[in-house]
Design a protein around this motif. Structure first.
Motif, mmCIF file in Angstrom:
data_model
loop_
_atom_site.group_PDB
_atom_site.id
_atom_site.type_symbol
_atom_site.label_atom_id
_atom_site.label_comp_id
_atom_site.label_asym_id
_atom_site.label_seq_id
_atom_site.Cartn_x
_atom_site.Cartn_y
_atom_site.Cartn_z
ATOM 1 N N ASP A 28 0.830 -1.207 0.000
ATOM 2 C CA ASP A 28 0.000 0.000 0.000
ATOM 3 C C ASP A 28 0.865 1.257 0.000
ATOM 4 O O ASP A 28 0.581 2.215 -0.733
ATOM 5 N N HIS A 39 1.036 4.100 -2.918
ATOM 6 C CA HIS A 39 0.783 5.497 -2.569
ATOM 7 C C HIS A 39 1.951 6.386 -3.011
ATOM 8 O O HIS A 39 1.751 7.435 -3.622
ATOM 9 N N ASP A 72 -1.913 13.334 1.836
ATOM 10 C CA ASP A 72 -2.632 13.147 0.574
ATOM 11 C C ASP A 72 -1.858 13.803 -0.572
ATOM 12 O O ASP A 72 -0.732 13.447 -0.820
#
Length: 168
Positions: free
Chosen positions: A39, A43, A91
């Motif tokens: 993950d 990302h 983010d």
């Protein structure tokens, strides 16, 4: 009564069952750690792709700062060249290094009935906080130069008109 269904754990002692359970938990923990690494890699690859799109390029971004990119009270754009990345915030938000930044647009001042036109020199900055870089428009150097020239021309004309009206 029906027949008892046999399973692979029949005949094991409680200690043996606990050992098998612990082995299963270790496997789960190992798989969870491996999944987390995957993950993280996904990302980071997505972030790097988004950064690659803007790195070393001129961008046009709606409104004056990252906090007002969706604010309807501000009507304008920032234009600057993205030089580097200082830090990841979360983010698609970063602290970046920019060059030759300007903002040109209109602000709604609460005490005035109409929006005011402003040209703000952002300049060169480190740790310039961003909003969502995926929404930034990449433009050419020529487009950036045209944007800045048009903005300064509009402000110059406005100031020239004001000086004329003031009697200079």
């Amino acid at each position: 009564m029906g027949k008892k269904v046999k399973n692979e754990f029949d005949g094991l002692t409680v200690d043996e069952l606990k050992t098998r359970r612990d082995e299963c938990q270790r496997s789960i923990d190992d798989l969870t750690a491996r999944r987390q690494k995957l993950d993280n890699k996904i990302h980071i690859d997505i972030l790097n792709g988004n950064l690659k799109r803007i790195m070393g390029k001129w961008v046009k971004v709606k409104n004056f700062a990252w906090i007002d990119e969706s604010n309807e009270e501000v009507d304008g754009y920032r234009v600057f060249k993205v030089v580097g990345v200082e830090d990841w915030i979360q983010d698609n938000r970063f602290k970046i290094i920019i060059e030759n930044g300007v903002f040109f647009g209109k602000f709604k001042e609460w005490s005035l009935p109409n929006k005011m036109q402003e040209l703000i020199i952002i300049g060169n900055q480190k740790n310039y906080e961003t909003g969502d870089i995926t929404k930034w428009q990449v433009i050419s150097q020529r487009q950036a130069r045209t944007f800045i020239r048009n903005a300064t021309d509009k402000i110059s004309k406005t100031l020239g008109w004001m000086q004329f009206e003031m009697g200079d």
